[in-house]
Motif scaffolding. Structure first.
Motif, PDB file in Angstrom:
ATOM      1  N   PRO A 189       0.802  -1.233   0.000  1.00 13.79           N
ATOM      2  CA  PRO A 189       0.000   0.000   0.000  1.00 13.79           C
ATOM      3  C   PRO A 189       0.828   1.273   0.000  1.00 13.79           C
ATOM      4  O   PRO A 189       1.978   1.298   0.440  1.00 13.79           O
ATOM      5  CB  PRO A 189      -0.810  -0.112   1.300  1.00 13.79           C
ATOM      6  N   GLN A 190       0.206   2.334  -0.501  1.00 16.85           N
ATOM      7  CA  GLN A 190       0.802   3.654  -0.425  1.00 16.85           C
ATOM      8  C   GLN A 190       0.458   4.290   0.920  1.00 16.85           C
ATOM      9  O   GLN A 190      -0.444   3.857   1.627  1.00 16.85           O
ATOM     10  CB  GLN A 190       0.284   4.547  -1.551  1.00 16.85           C
ATOM     11  N   MET A 191       1.213   5.350   1.251  1.00 19.70           N
ATOM     12  CA  MET A 191       0.983   6.093   2.484  1.00 19.70           C
ATOM     13  C   MET A 191       0.323   7.414   2.128  1.00 19.70           C
ATOM     14  O   MET A 191       0.894   8.216   1.382  1.00 19.70           O
ATOM     15  CB  MET A 191       2.317   6.327   3.206  1.00 19.70           C
ATOM     16  N   GLU A 192      -0.885   7.635   2.666  1.00 21.27           N
ATOM     17  CA  GLU A 192      -1.681   8.782   2.239  1.00 21.27           C
ATOM     18  C   GLU A 192      -0.966  10.113   2.440  1.00 21.27           C
ATOM     19  O   GLU A 192      -1.064  11.018   1.613  1.00 21.27           O
ATOM     20  CB  GLU A 192      -3.013   8.805   3.003  1.00 21.27           C
ATOM     21  N   ILE A 193      -0.201  10.229   3.523  1.00 18.77           N
ATOM     22  CA  ILE A 193       0.438  11.502   3.842  1.00 18.77           C
ATOM     23  C   ILE A 193       1.495  11.885   2.808  1.00 18.77           C
ATOM     24  O   ILE A 193       1.852  13.057   2.659  1.00 18.77           O
ATOM     25  CB  ILE A 193       1.067  11.423   5.258  1.00 18.77           C
ATOM     26  N   LEU A 194       1.996  10.902   2.072  1.00 18.41           N
ATOM     27  CA  LEU A 194       2.995  11.175   1.037  1.00 18.41           C
ATOM     28  C   LEU A 194       2.397  11.318  -0.350  1.00 18.41           C
ATOM     29  O   LEU A 194       3.100  11.670  -1.292  1.00 18.41           O
ATOM     30  CB  LEU A 194       4.043  10.049   1.005  1.00 18.41           C
ATOM     31  N   ASP A 195       1.119  11.060  -0.460  1.00 18.09           N
ATOM     32  CA  ASP A 195       0.466  11.062  -1.770  1.00 18.09           C
ATOM     33  C   ASP A 195      -0.067  12.458  -2.085  1.00 18.09           C
ATOM     34  O   ASP A 195      -1.277  12.713  -2.072  1.00 18.09           O
ATOM     35  CB  ASP A 195      -0.663  10.026  -1.786  1.00 18.09           C
ATOM     36  N   ALA A 254       4.988   7.440  -2.903  1.00 22.28           N
ATOM     37  CA  ALA A 254       4.255   7.458  -1.631  1.00 22.28           C
ATOM     38  C   ALA A 254       4.324   6.097  -0.945  1.00 22.28           C
ATOM     39  O   ALA A 254       3.337   5.602  -0.409  1.00 22.28           O
ATOM     40  CB  ALA A 254       2.789   7.873  -1.856  1.00 22.28           C
ATOM     41  N   SER A 255       5.505   5.502  -0.953  1.00 24.08           N
ATOM     42  CA  SER A 255       5.644   4.111  -0.539  1.00 24.08           C
ATOM     43  C   SER A 255       6.372   3.962   0.792  1.00 24.08           C
ATOM     44  O   SER A 255       7.585   4.195   0.870  1.00 24.08           O
ATOM     45  CB  SER A 255       6.396   3.325  -1.614  1.00 24.08           C
ATOM     46  N   PRO A 256       5.686   3.548   1.844  1.00 29.38           N
ATOM     47  CA  PRO A 256       6.375   3.234   3.100  1.00 29.38           C
ATOM     48  C   PRO A 256       7.310   2.041   2.949  1.00 29.38           C
ATOM     49  O   PRO A 256       8.341   1.971   3.607  1.00 29.38           O
ATOM     50  CB  PRO A 256       5.226   2.938   4.068  1.00 29.38           C
ATOM     51  N   THR A 257       6.952   1.110   2.064  1.00 27.21           N
ATOM     52  CA  THR A 257       7.849  -0.011   1.778  1.00 27.21           C
ATOM     53  C   THR A 257       9.154   0.500   1.191  1.00 27.21           C
ATOM     54  O   THR A 257      10.244   0.052   1.570  1.00 27.21           O
ATOM     55  CB  THR A 257       7.178  -0.985   0.797  1.00 27.21           C
ATOM     56  N   GLY A 258       9.071   1.470   0.282  1.00 26.35           N
ATOM     57  CA  GLY A 258      10.264   2.061  -0.305  1.00 26.35           C
ATOM     58  C   GLY A 258      11.108   2.787   0.729  1.00 26.35           C
ATOM     59  O   GLY A 258      12.339   2.719   0.689  1.00 26.35           O
ATOM     60  N   LEU A 259      10.449   3.473   1.666  1.00 28.87           N
ATOM     61  CA  LEU A 259      11.199   4.173   2.715  1.00 28.87           C
ATOM     62  C   LEU A 259      11.963   3.181   3.586  1.00 28.87           C
ATOM     63  O   LEU A 259      13.129   3.408   3.931  1.00 28.87           O
ATOM     64  CB  LEU A 259      10.243   4.998   3.583  1.00 28.87           C
ATOM     65  N   LEU A 260      11.317   2.084   3.938  1.00 22.82           N
ATOM     66  CA  LEU A 260      11.967   1.075   4.769  1.00 22.82           C
ATOM     67  C   LEU A 260      13.126   0.417   4.024  1.00 22.82           C
ATOM     68  O   LEU A 260      14.213   0.219   4.576  1.00 22.82           O
ATOM     69  CB  LEU A 260      10.947   0.021   5.201  1.00 22.82           C
TER      70      LEU A 260
END
Length: 225
Positions: free
Chosen positions: A105-111, A184-190
């Motif tokens: 999933p994407q992270m809404e705050i980054l979208d 907008a990817s929390p997976t990408g940030l991690l």
């Protein structure tokens, strides 16, 4: 400012939170978007960890045995071959990174447009550091030529090395961070955090070797003068 203030808590809404716990709160929310057992996430993590391990093990082996240089008939050809393999592995790593982001999933705050623009700036800055590092070092300098005995007259100190230590690694990290924010990817940030950690570990092995080999080169030049 007090340690607590009325700000949105991790679950939404307003509440008094301790700023000392804010980082843990953000991390918990971030991890809530990520499935670490997803096959694409596992593949990306393994690719990120494997690449520096591969090139450090192979380069150290070559430096001690010269078997690649002997097999290919010259240290330059052996270095070009290893460099080509590293490039292919890096393309695979980027592919796995992207697939992991798309599968979760994407992270809404980054979208939003502002975050997208910030990610684009990071991607541009990272590309400048990576490309300028490559042009300053050349192919053999970029791809571990010093382990093959292919040395420059001295360590490169021009841009971007006069601006940032290890600009190739940190430029690459900035690229991944920018790409993660743009998606907008929390997976990408991690996964970007994993990239940075792996690079920092790799530098613990690479930096002392590079410093020592150029120290010895300078010492030999001084003795001949």
């Amino acid at each position: 400012m007090s340690a607590s203030a009325a700000v949105p808590d991790c679950c939404g809404g307003l509440g008094n939170i301790d700023y000392k716990k804010a980082d843990l709160c953000v991390m918990a929310r971030l991890l809530g978007y990520v499935d670490p057992l997803d096959p694409s996430f596992v593949a990306a993590t393994l690719a990120i960890a494997f690449n520096p391990l591969f090139w450090n093990v192979v380069a150290r082996w070559e430096q001690k045995t010269h078997k690649l240089s002997k097999a290919f008939g010259s240290p330059h050809l052996a270095c070009y071959t290893l460099g080509g393999a590293i490039l292919l592995l890096n393309f695979l790593r980027s592919h796995c990174f992207t697939q992991a982001m798309l599968s979760q999933p994407q992270m809404e705050i980054l979208d939003n447009p502002m975050a997208y623009s910030a990610g684009l700036v990071l991607l541009g800055m990272g590309s400048v550091f990576v490309l300028s590092s490559f042009f300053a070092l050349g192919f053999t300098g970029t791809f571990l030529g010093d382990y093959f005995g292919i040395l420059k007259e001295a360590r490169v100190t021009t841009f971007p090395f006069n601006f940032l230590d290890n600009p190739m690694y940190w430029g690459s990290t900035a690229n991944y961070l920018g790409w993660a924010i743009m998606n907008a990817s929390p997976t990408g940030l991690l996964l970007t955090a994993v990239v940075a950690l792996v690079y920092m570990l790799a530098l613990q092995f690479e930096e002392p070797f590079t410093a020592e080999i150029y120290r010895q080169k300078a010492l030999q030049a001084h003795k001949r003068s």
